[in-house]
Design a protein around this motif. Structure first.
Motif, PDB file in Angstrom:
ATOM      1  N   GLU A  80      16.074   0.693  10.782  1.00 35.47           N
ATOM      2  CA  GLU A  80      16.324   1.640  11.545  1.00 35.47           C
ATOM      3  C   GLU A  80      16.947   1.188  12.902  1.00 35.47           C
ATOM      4  OE1 GLU A  80      13.120   4.462  13.425  1.00 35.47           O
ATOM      5  OE2 GLU A  80      14.829   5.814  14.109  1.00 35.47           O
ATOM      6  N   HIS A 106      17.982   7.070  20.386  1.00 32.31           N
ATOM      7  CA  HIS A 106      16.828   7.356  20.996  1.00 32.31           C
ATOM      8  C   HIS A 106      16.876   7.189  22.428  1.00 32.31           C
ATOM      9  CE1 HIS A 106      15.129   5.398  17.072  1.00 32.31           C
ATOM     10  NE2 HIS A 106      14.474   6.485  17.311  1.00 32.31           N
ATOM     11  N   HIS A 152      17.228  11.227  12.062  1.00 29.61           N
ATOM     12  CA  HIS A 152      16.710  12.384  12.736  1.00 29.61           C
ATOM     13  C   HIS A 152      17.912  12.893  13.715  1.00 29.61           C
ATOM     14  CE1 HIS A 152      15.914   9.307  15.343  1.00 29.61           C
ATOM     15  NE2 HIS A 152      14.925   8.965  14.899  1.00 29.61           N
TER      16      HIS A 152
HETATM   17 ZN    ZN Z   1      13.763   7.133  15.216  1.00 29.88          ZN
END
Ligand code: ZN
Ligand code: ZN
Length: 260
Positions: A80, A106, A152
């Motif tokens: 990721e 993020h 996400h």
């Molecule tokens: Zn993540």
């Protein structure tokens, strides 16, 4: 086929449980294809991710377990990767012998917006602007062409600060870029255990994703053994209700569609 491609290890310093325990739990749950995607190294916020020095050790570990469990489950190796301008590192995104790379946002500038520690910042800014800035970053991330999976998709909703504007409008250019770059969107069940208590992405966005004919995959984003396979039944039901019947798995960056 049951797929779960987004799972962490203790090497990111914010997860618990051994690789072996995660895999055994996945086998117990009937997962067929199980992928590890540790937070890739970056010269920002370095403590909460792998270090550059640990990359080959992480890869070796996963490949060792892939061999050990080859008759029981298919183990995949991924990362990721944080998309943060100025911090994309060629050691992560170039010539890595992995099955896939997940691209995730993020941070907005350097604000870790999904970290409860910095939640106060939501009050300082216009919520519609925050959401647009987030989806602009997703759009930029998709346009780089470096990644296979969008992590996400609507993480910005995590604390339930929702925009006034229609989310589908805010996300539309990002979704177009995702489509154009042939990326896959993960149905990530971590949202179900966060304040928003909803799948990433929301049903509303997933409908647009389906209309655009963007393929999906499944993720539990486990940071502990108990989170392996979290919410799978609910997620499958949502995917089917939208119209999806197939999901994507990867082998050395090549997509393969399977029935779920
Ligand atoms: Zn993540
Ligand atoms: Zn994490």
């Amino acid at each position: 086929m049951r797929i779960d491609l987004h799972n962490h290890t203790t090497k990111c310093n914010h997860a618990t449980g051994t690789i072996d325990e995660y895999i055994q739990r996945a086998i117990e749950l009937g997962v067929d294809i199980y992928g590890f995607s540790e937070h890739a190294p970056m010269n920002f916020d370095p403590y909460y991710r792998l270090s550059f020095e640990d990359m080959s050790c992480y890869e070796q570990d996963i490949l060792t377990y892939k061999q050990i469990y080859k008759d029981d489950i298919e183990i995949l190796l991924g990362y990721e990767v944080d998309y943060l301008k100025g911090y994309i590192d060629s050691r992560v995104i170039e010539n890595r012998s992995v099955d896939y790379l997940i691209g995730s946002v993020h941070f907005l500038d350097k604000w870790g917006f999904d970290n409860p520690e910095f939640i106060g910042e939501y009050k300082n800014r216009d919520i519609d602007d925050i959401w647009q800035e987030y989806f602009d970053a997703i759009e930029d991330m998709a346009k780089t062409g470096y990644f296979d999976i969008v992590g996400h998709l609507d993480l910005i909703k995590v604390f339930k600060y929702l925009p006034q504007k229609d989310i589908r409008v805010i996300a539309q250019n990002a979704l177009k870029a995702i489509k154009k770059s042939n990326m896959v969107i993960e149905l990530n069940s971590a949202g179900l255990r966060k304040p928003i208590k909803e799948l990433y992405p929301s049903k509303e966005l997933l409908e647009v994703v389906y209309e655009l004919d963007i393929p999906i995959t499944f993720s539990s984003d486990a940071h502990s053994v108990e989170q392996v396979g979290f919410g799978y039944k609910e997620v499958i039901e949502i995917a089917k209700s939208i119209g999806y019947t197939k999901a994507v798995t990867f082998e050395q960056r090549e997509k393969q569609l399977v029935n779920f």
